[in-house]
Design a protein around this motif. Structure first.
Motif, PDB file in Angstrom:
ATOM      1  N   MET A   1      51.546  51.391  60.494  1.00 18.70           N
ATOM      2  CA  MET A   1      51.545  50.416  59.399  1.00 18.70           C
ATOM      3  C   MET A   1      51.588  51.153  58.066  1.00 18.70           C
ATOM      4  SD  MET A   1      48.696  47.719  60.813  1.00 18.70           S
ATOM      5  CE  MET A   1      49.038  46.525  59.532  1.00 18.70           C
ATOM      6  N   GLY A   2      52.358  50.628  57.107  1.00 18.96           N
ATOM      7  CA  GLY A   2      52.449  51.245  55.798  1.00 18.96           C
ATOM      8  C   GLY A   2      51.256  50.884  54.924  1.00 18.96           C
ATOM      9  N   LEU A   3      51.331  51.356  53.694  1.00 17.59           N
ATOM     10  CA  LEU A   3      50.263  51.082  52.745  1.00 17.59           C
ATOM     11  C   LEU A   3      50.432  49.702  52.138  1.00 17.59           C
ATOM     12  CD1 LEU A   3      50.085  54.475  50.806  1.00 17.59           C
ATOM     13  CD2 LEU A   3      48.529  53.661  52.584  1.00 17.59           C
ATOM     14  N   LEU A   4      49.330  49.144  51.673  1.00 20.14           N
ATOM     15  CA  LEU A   4      49.379  47.921  50.887  1.00 20.14           C
ATOM     16  C   LEU A   4      49.768  48.295  49.468  1.00 20.14           C
ATOM     17  CD1 LEU A   4      46.083  46.251  52.184  1.00 20.14           C
ATOM     18  CD2 LEU A   4      48.405  45.731  52.914  1.00 20.14           C
ATOM     19  N   SER A   5      49.899  47.313  48.612  1.00 18.97           N
ATOM     20  CA  SER A   5      50.217  47.575  47.216  1.00 18.97           C
ATOM     21  C   SER A   5      49.109  48.419  46.582  1.00 18.97           C
ATOM     22  CB  SER A   5      50.362  46.259  46.454  1.00 18.97           C
ATOM     23  OG  SER A   5      50.455  46.494  45.062  1.00 18.97           O
ATOM     24  N   LEU A   6      49.503  49.341  45.696  1.00 19.31           N
ATOM     25  CA  LEU A   6      48.516  50.174  45.014  1.00 19.31           C
ATOM     26  C   LEU A   6      47.657  49.358  44.051  1.00 19.31           C
ATOM     27  CD1 LEU A   6      50.529  53.438  44.269  1.00 19.31           C
ATOM     28  CD2 LEU A   6      48.781  53.047  46.019  1.00 19.31           C
ATOM     29  N   GLN A   7      48.020  48.105  43.828  1.00 19.46           N
ATOM     30  CA  GLN A   7      47.206  47.210  43.016  1.00 19.46           C
ATOM     31  C   GLN A   7      46.177  46.458  43.860  1.00 19.46           C
ATOM     32  OE1 GLN A   7      49.975  44.657  40.961  1.00 19.46           O
ATOM     33  NE2 GLN A   7      50.611  46.271  39.536  1.00 19.46           N
ATOM     34  N   TYR A   8      46.070  46.824  45.127  1.00 20.01           N
ATOM     35  CA  TYR A   8      45.140  46.146  46.039  1.00 20.01           C
ATOM     36  C   TYR A   8      43.702  46.258  45.534  1.00 20.01           C
ATOM     37  CZ  TYR A   8      42.221  45.291  50.115  1.00 20.01           C
ATOM     38  OH  TYR A   8      41.246  44.822  50.953  1.00 20.01           O
ATOM     39  N   ARG A   9      42.942  45.182  45.694  1.00 18.16           N
ATOM     40  CA  ARG A   9      41.533  45.159  45.360  1.00 18.16           C
ATOM     41  C   ARG A   9      40.739  44.589  46.536  1.00 18.16           C
ATOM     42  NH1 ARG A   9      43.269  48.013  42.269  1.00 18.16           N
ATOM     43  NH2 ARG A   9      43.118  48.093  39.997  1.00 18.16           N
ATOM     44  N   ARG A  10      39.595  45.186  46.776  1.00 21.37           N
ATOM     45  CA  ARG A  10      38.719  44.668  47.838  1.00 21.37           C
ATOM     46  C   ARG A  10      38.321  43.230  47.538  1.00 21.37           C
ATOM     47  NH1 ARG A  10      33.454  47.899  48.415  1.00 21.37           N
ATOM     48  NH2 ARG A  10      33.556  47.771  46.151  1.00 21.37           N
ATOM     49  N   PRO A  11      37.990  42.452  48.580  1.00 22.25           N
ATOM     50  CA  PRO A  11      37.465  41.100  48.321  1.00 22.25           C
ATOM     51  C   PRO A  11      36.198  41.188  47.469  1.00 22.25           C
ATOM     52  CG  PRO A  11      37.971  41.387  50.648  1.00 22.25           C
ATOM     53  CD  PRO A  11      38.101  42.739  50.026  1.00 22.25           C
ATOM     54  N   LYS A  12      36.094  40.321  46.499  1.00 21.55           N
ATOM     55  CA  LYS A  12      34.901  40.298  45.662  1.00 21.55           C
ATOM     56  C   LYS A  12      33.724  39.726  46.451  1.00 21.55           C
ATOM     57  CE  LYS A  12      37.332  39.792  41.253  1.00 21.55           C
ATOM     58  NZ  LYS A  12      37.497  38.954  40.031  1.00 21.55           N
ATOM     59  N   LYS A  13      32.540  40.197  46.134  1.00 23.64           N
ATOM     60  CA  LYS A  13      31.350  39.698  46.803  1.00 23.64           C
ATOM     61  C   LYS A  13      31.122  38.248  46.408  1.00 23.64           C
ATOM     62  CE  LYS A  13      26.453  40.618  47.593  1.00 23.64           C
ATOM     63  NZ  LYS A  13      26.626  40.520  49.064  1.00 23.64           N
ATOM     64  N   VAL A  14      30.917  37.388  47.388  1.00 22.72           N
ATOM     65  CA  VAL A  14      30.739  35.964  47.148  1.00 22.72           C
ATOM     66  C   VAL A  14      29.249  35.645  47.238  1.00 22.72           C
ATOM     67  CG1 VAL A  14      31.363  33.635  47.873  1.00 22.72           C
ATOM     68  CG2 VAL A  14      32.998  35.515  48.172  1.00 22.72           C
ATOM     69  N   ASP A  15      28.630  35.360  46.105  1.00 20.57           N
ATOM     70  CA  ASP A  15      27.232  34.966  46.110  1.00 20.57           C
ATOM     71  C   ASP A  15      27.123  33.454  46.256  1.00 20.57           C
ATOM     72  OD1 ASP A  15      27.989  33.985  43.633  1.00 20.57           O
ATOM     73  OD2 ASP A  15      26.997  35.583  42.506  1.00 20.57           O
ATOM     74  N   SER A  16      25.907  32.940  46.240  1.00 15.05           N
ATOM     75  CA  SER A  16      25.697  31.505  46.475  1.00 15.05           C
ATOM     76  C   SER A  16      26.358  30.657  45.398  1.00 15.05           C
ATOM     77  CB  SER A  16      24.191  31.206  46.536  1.00 15.05           C
ATOM     78  OG  SER A  16      23.585  31.913  47.587  1.00 15.05           O
ATOM     79  N   GLU A  17      26.260  31.102  44.152  1.00 17.59           N
ATOM     80  CA  GLU A  17      26.847  30.324  43.060  1.00 17.59           C
ATOM     81  C   GLU A  17      28.364  30.283  43.169  1.00 17.59           C
ATOM     82  OE1 GLU A  17      26.919  30.293  38.144  1.00 17.59           O
ATOM     83  OE2 GLU A  17      25.636  31.705  39.248  1.00 17.59           O
ATOM     84  N   THR A  18      28.966  31.436  43.461  1.00 13.85           N
ATOM     85  CA  THR A  18      30.425  31.479  43.602  1.00 13.85           C
ATOM     86  C   THR A  18      30.876  30.632  44.783  1.00 13.85           C
ATOM     87  OG1 THR A  18      30.416  33.734  42.715  1.00 13.85           O
ATOM     88  CG2 THR A  18      32.403  33.018  43.863  1.00 13.85           C
ATOM     89  N   TYR A  19      30.100  30.674  45.873  1.00 12.40           N
ATOM     90  CA  TYR A  19      30.450  29.869  47.046  1.00 12.40           C
ATOM     91  C   TYR A  19      30.441  28.383  46.714  1.00 12.40           C
ATOM     92  CZ  TYR A  19      29.440  27.103  51.190  1.00 12.40           C
ATOM     93  OH  TYR A  19      29.431  26.119  52.129  1.00 12.40           O
ATOM     94  N   GLN A  20      29.407  27.926  45.994  1.00  7.62           N
ATOM     95  CA  GLN A  20      29.330  26.516  45.638  1.00  7.62           C
ATOM     96  C   GLN A  20      30.520  26.108  44.777  1.00  7.62           C
ATOM     97  OE1 GLN A  20      27.422  24.232  46.799  1.00  7.62           O
ATOM     98  NE2 GLN A  20      26.065  25.583  47.976  1.00  7.62           N
ATOM     99  N   GLN A  21      30.923  26.974  43.863  1.00 13.19           N
ATOM    100  CA  GLN A  21      32.075  26.666  43.016  1.00 13.19           C
ATOM    101  C   GLN A  21      33.351  26.572  43.845  1.00 13.19           C
ATOM    102  OE1 GLN A  21      32.050  29.782  40.100  1.00 13.19           O
ATOM    103  NE2 GLN A  21      30.346  28.914  38.923  1.00 13.19           N
ATOM    104  N   ARG A  22      33.506  27.493  44.799  1.00 15.09           N
ATOM    105  CA  ARG A  22      34.692  27.454  45.655  1.00 15.09           C
ATOM    106  C   ARG A  22      34.711  26.191  46.508  1.00 15.09           C
ATOM    107  NH1 ARG A  22      35.848  33.490  48.175  1.00 15.09           N
ATOM    108  NH2 ARG A  22      36.220  34.559  46.212  1.00 15.09           N
ATOM    109  N   ARG A  23      33.552  25.852  47.033  1.00 16.27           N
ATOM    110  CA  ARG A  23      33.494  24.676  47.908  1.00 16.27           C
ATOM    111  C   ARG A  23      33.768  23.400  47.125  1.00 16.27           C
ATOM    112  NH1 ARG A  23      28.451  22.803  51.851  1.00 16.27           N
ATOM    113  NH2 ARG A  23      29.494  20.960  52.683  1.00 16.27           N
TER     114      ARG A  23
END
Length: 451
Positions: A1-23
């Motif tokens: 498998m090749g590389l992903l884009s060099l602009q790749y970023r890890r998933p951001k940590k989802v805390d309780s507040e962020t989760y509620q906003q997403r939901r």
């Protein structure tokens, strides 16, 4: 498998507040249950590591479904969500395969019926919340404890407040029944007989204002165990639910054992897994070293950078030729690359072998020879506490040097190796840019010729 884009970023940590906003955003965007693959919208998660792919067994360690369960047990402390999710998916399948005559005894819990019950439960909660302040004010009227008008605060929300452990505090209607059920040793409710589970469930139905269900409905005893294991307060695997979700589900289960009775419950669990637990699990799994190893890598990176500066300063102040000032570039590139990778939880030495540290709970196997983590995959059982497990004390007794150079194992999942390769290349590029900049600076400085 090749590389992903060099602009790749890890998933951001989802805390309780962020989760509620997403939901909330998801619920506003679409009606009904959470759609399949919602977690794929999270930045940094390739399709090969989607939630559904992990659940369906399409990934390899350390991103297999058992690894996901261990993460929820030992890191996020929310394994009951996945345990209930797996049970429900299996229950749906078994219910669909049941005899037609049995299925006919358990009619579907329609959306209209659900909406009616939810509206009724919410109205009762709002009425109770309005009555309680009035009753309290009457008791303390004329005393020093009487509330002044400026102290009164309106609650514009229909949903009740939540306690620190995530369970709704406004559950007066259910509190009495749950306390009755928990009396007499609910800590070992998982080992109670079907008769005991039926008795406890019956009290829950009565207190929730629901009729007692028909015992001839299919899977009736199993539903009783679900109520005593996942729904009631103090249950060994109590789900993080609001009071109205608990009560509405109990009312639905009093009517039918059809899987549709769990619609509210499953929607809450499914969204928690997809929108919060899954992105956090991918982010955590990208780290190939334990915490002592990552800190060791950070200090090593800083040391290499400082060594590079020391050498550069000495060469600049000496009579050595200007070309020798290129030598610190090696230390700067290695140091900054190591530091950047460690910042993202990776050790470049382990990555060079495509290895990862064995997790603390994986280092020690059970004495009875049972494969580690099997009990966590069971739908019914004790709570998910692990503080008393033998490996906890054994791992704590290890010295820091042994933890830094702990056992390693090969990473089997290709998609994870691809992500780590991309992060390593990003770190190497950052180190190269950093090194070239300072190399140019020291090359431009005139020599001191002091020695």
């Amino acid at each position: 498998m090749g590389l992903l884009s060099l602009q790749y970023r890890r998933p951001k940590k989802v805390d309780s507040e962020t989760y509620q906003q997403r939901r909330e955003g998801l619920e506003e965007a679409a009606e009904g249950s959470v759609k399949s693959g919602v977690s794929g919208a999270s930045s940094g998660i390739p399709d090969a590591l989607s939630f559904d792919r992990i659940i369906n067994g399409g990934t390899c360690p350390p991103l297999a479904i058992r690894d996901f369960m261990n993460y929820l047990v030992y890191v996020e402390h929310a394994a009951e969500n996945l345990q209930f999710y797996l049970w429900f998916k299996n229950y749906e399948k078994r219910f669909a395969e049941a005899k037609g005559s049995d299925i006919a005894l358990a009619p579907e819990w329609t959306q209209a019926m659900e909406d009616e019950v939810v509206a009724k439960v919410r109205k009762e909660q709002v009425d109770k919340m309005r009555r309680e302040p009035a009753a309290t004010a009457a008791i303390f009227k004329g005393t020093d404890f009487e509330k002044q008008p400026c102290d009164k605060k309106a609650n514009p929300f229909n949903t009740p407040p939540r306690s620190p452990n995530g369970v709704s505090e406004d559950h007066d209607t259910l509190t009495t029944s749950w306390e009755v059920m928990t009396s007499g040793g609910m800590s070992n409710a998982q080992s109670t007989s079907n008769v005991s589970a039926r008795t406890q469930a019956a009290e829950a139905f009565v207190t929730a204002g629901a009729r007692l269900p028909f015992t001839i409905q299919p899977f009736h005893q199993e539903i009783n165990r679900i109520i005593t294991s996942y729904l009631m307060d103090g249950a060994p695997r109590q789900l993080n639910l609001a009071a109205w979700e608990q009560r509405a589900t109990v009312q639905a289960l009093s009517h039918t054992t059809h899987p549709s009775a769990f619609r509210i419950l499953f929607k809450s669990v499914d969204s928690a897994l997809r929108l919060q637990s899954h992105p956090n699990f991918i982010r955590w799994s990208i780290c190939n070293g334990n915490l002592p190893r990552v800190w060791f890598a950070r200090f090593l990176g800083i040391a290499l950078i400082l060594i590079g500066f020391a050498v550069a300063i000495i060469l600049t102040l000496s009579r050595a030729g200007r070309g020798y000032r290129v030598l610190p570039l090696i230390a700067w590139v290695l140091g900054m690359s190591t530091l950047v990778a460690a910042y993202k939880g990776m050790c470049v030495v382990l990555h060079g072998l495509h290895h990862r540290h064995v997790r603390p709970w994986e280092l020690f196997t059970q004495d009875d020879g049972e494969e580690f983590g099997m009990s966590n995959m069971e739908s019914f059982g004790s709570n998910n506490s692990y503080e008393d497990e033998p490996w906890v004390v054994k791992y704590q007794e290890r010295n820091i040097v042994r933890k830094i150079f702990d056992r390693e194992i090969w990473i089997q999942e290709p998609a994870l190796r691809q992500i780590q390769d991309t992060i390593f290349c990003q770190a190497l590029l950052a180190g190269l840019v950093f090194g070239l900049i300072f190399m140019a600076v020291f090359l431009a400085v005139p020599g001191g010729h002091f020695f």
